[in-house]
Write a protein that holds these residues in place. Structure first.
Motif, PDB file in Angstrom:
ATOM      1  N   ARG A 102     -36.908  20.814   7.249  1.00  0.00           N
ATOM      2  CA  ARG A 102     -35.998  21.813   7.821  1.00  0.00           C
ATOM      3  C   ARG A 102     -34.623  21.616   7.191  1.00  0.00           C
ATOM      4  O   ARG A 102     -34.016  20.552   7.331  1.00  0.00           O
TER       5      ARG A 102
ATOM      6  N   GLY B 113     -31.257  21.963   7.513  1.00  0.00           N
ATOM      7  CA  GLY B 113     -30.181  22.209   8.451  1.00  0.00           C
ATOM      8  C   GLY B 113     -28.857  21.682   7.931  1.00  0.00           C
ATOM      9  O   GLY B 113     -28.700  21.410   6.737  1.00  0.00           O
TER      10      GLY B 113
ATOM     11  N   ARG C 217     -29.529  38.442   4.745  1.00  0.00           N
ATOM     12  CA  ARG C 217     -30.643  38.114   5.639  1.00  0.00           C
ATOM     13  C   ARG C 217     -31.962  38.500   4.966  1.00  0.00           C
ATOM     14  O   ARG C 217     -32.169  39.652   4.607  1.00  0.00           O
TER      15      ARG C 217
ATOM     16  N   SER D 284     -37.386  27.935   5.977  1.00  0.00           N
ATOM     17  CA  SER D 284     -36.986  26.566   6.309  1.00  0.00           C
ATOM     18  C   SER D 284     -35.492  26.328   6.184  1.00  0.00           C
ATOM     19  O   SER D 284     -35.035  25.189   6.273  1.00  0.00           O
TER      20      SER D 284
ATOM     21  N   TYR E 176     -31.949  26.679   7.829  1.00  0.00           N
ATOM     22  CA  TYR E 176     -31.370  26.883   9.155  1.00  0.00           C
ATOM     23  C   TYR E 176     -29.844  26.846   9.146  1.00  0.00           C
ATOM     24  O   TYR E 176     -29.224  27.310  10.105  1.00  0.00           O
ATOM     25  N   ALA E 177     -29.237  26.283   8.110  1.00  0.00           N
ATOM     26  CA  ALA E 177     -27.776  26.200   8.027  1.00  0.00           C
ATOM     27  C   ALA E 177     -27.285  27.229   7.024  1.00  0.00           C
ATOM     28  O   ALA E 177     -27.076  26.932   5.840  1.00  0.00           O
TER      29      ALA E 177
END
Length: 366
Positions: free
Chosen positions: A267, A269, A293, A299, A301-302
């Protein structure tokens, strides 16, 4: 930003320097410990850090940016009796214009501060180009022609080869390489220390020193205060007592395996992006900004979806990968990442790609 122990000044000067280094008093033989700063640190960082020998302060970048905290950081260090340096961050524009901008900003620090060129990949399109060596040569030659001082050259250890031989004959080098991203204090024998016969080495961006709550870049200068002053003055006869750079430390394969810096969970992040930014040498905020977007980055997330201007981190990644540089983490960039990481090439930033990235980042590489 250093080479050998000093600027080369001919066989006789070298012999004299070696003799001086052998007969120097023990207290003059100690290397110097120091920090380098920019606007990311507080204006009073050089006032509050309790124990250091020198501070090299970011002065300028490109032809339009001057660190608003530079005067305060330099003044405080000098008032405390510390050695000072000033560096210019290369933006990859006209090298002579950038050199002139740097020289103009030096003002009264000229002749007092060691001068340095920071040549790395972030916001510098020339770094990965075939003309990198020519750019460096033009910049340092211009600085020397005006000031009489050869700047030392800071760059990632992996980029030392970019410095032409004729430039290395005059300029010290200042490579950066980190064994781990764990917090550390001063190190007398840092990882890879002396590998290139360097003048100075940066060995961490996670320095912890009394008097400052944030993390700092820590460096070792392989010379004494007289050698530092000689770099700052330049000109004939500016020799100083120097010490041989230490022998390289044990190869990585013989060292203890460093503890992971980030969780390897597939992930991407804030933690992973922050480490990615550190490894790439870009500003660290833990977010890949300016993106659209899309559904092919499950994967990630940040991320922020602001003005779609792209990310400084992704631009640095794209330059390294040799793909179109627009700062947008799209399918072609992801595919190039996957080829580099040795995973399935499908243009989707999924858990497998994220995990491979995290493994590389935990080793301090990309």
């Amino acid at each position: 930003m250093r080479i050998n122990a000093f600027r080369r000044a001919g066989p006789l000067a070298v012999i004299i320097t070696i003799i001086l280094s052998l007969i120097a008093a023990p207290d003059a033989m100690a290397a110097l410990n120091g920090i380098d700063t920019s606007s990311w640190q507080t204006a009073d960082v050089t006032c509050t850090v309790r124990d250091y020998d020198f501070a090299v302060v970011k002065l300028t970048q490109g032809t339009g940016y001057r660190n608003p905290k530079s005067a305060a950081q330099l003044t405080c260090a000098q008032n405390r009796g510390k050695k000072i340096g000033a560096y210019h961050y290369a933006a990859g524009g006209d090298p002579v214009a950038e050199a002139d901008f740097f020289i103009a900003a030096l003002g009264g620090w000229r002749g007092q501060a060691l001068l340095a060129l920071d040549f790395e990949m972030g916001d510098n399109p020339v770094y990965y180009s075939a003309s990198a060596g020519d750019w460096i040569r033009s910049f340092v030659t211009r600085v020397h022609s005006v000031t009489g001082v050869w700047p030392i050259i800071y760059l990632p250890e992996s980029g030392v080869w970019k410095i032409p031989a004729d430039v290395r004959a005059n300029c010290g080098i200042w490579p950066a390489a980190y064994a781990t991203m764990l917090p550390t204090g001063w190190q007398s024998s840092p990882w890879h220390g002396g590998k290139f016969g360097e003048t100075m080495r940066q060995y961490t961006s996670q320095g912890v020193l009394a008097g400052y709550s944030g993390r700092l870049d820590l460096n070792i200068f392989y010379g004494d205060s007289t050698a530092w002053d000689a770099y700052a003055r330049g000109g004939p006869g500016s020799t100083g007592t120097v010490i041989p750079a230490p022998k390289p430390s044990a190869p990585a394969s013989r060292q203890l395996t460093p503890k992971p810096v980030i969780r390897m969970d597939g992930r991407i992040g804030v933690e992973t992006v922050s480490q990615w930014q550190r490894v790439m040498g870009t500003p660290v905020d833990g977010v890949i900004s300016g993106q659209y977007r899309v559904n092919y980055r499950p994967s990630l997330y940040a991320v922020s979806y602001g003005r779609h201007q792209g990310s400084t981190l992704i631009r640095a990644v794209q330059r390294k990968l040799g793909v179109r540089v627009d700062g947008l983490l799209g399918p072609q960039t992801i595919k190039a990442m996957q080829r580099r990481l040795g995973v399935r090439v499908d243009g989707i930033l999924g858990p497998q790609t994220a995990l491979a990235l995290q493994i590389a980042l935990n080793q301090g590489r990309f």
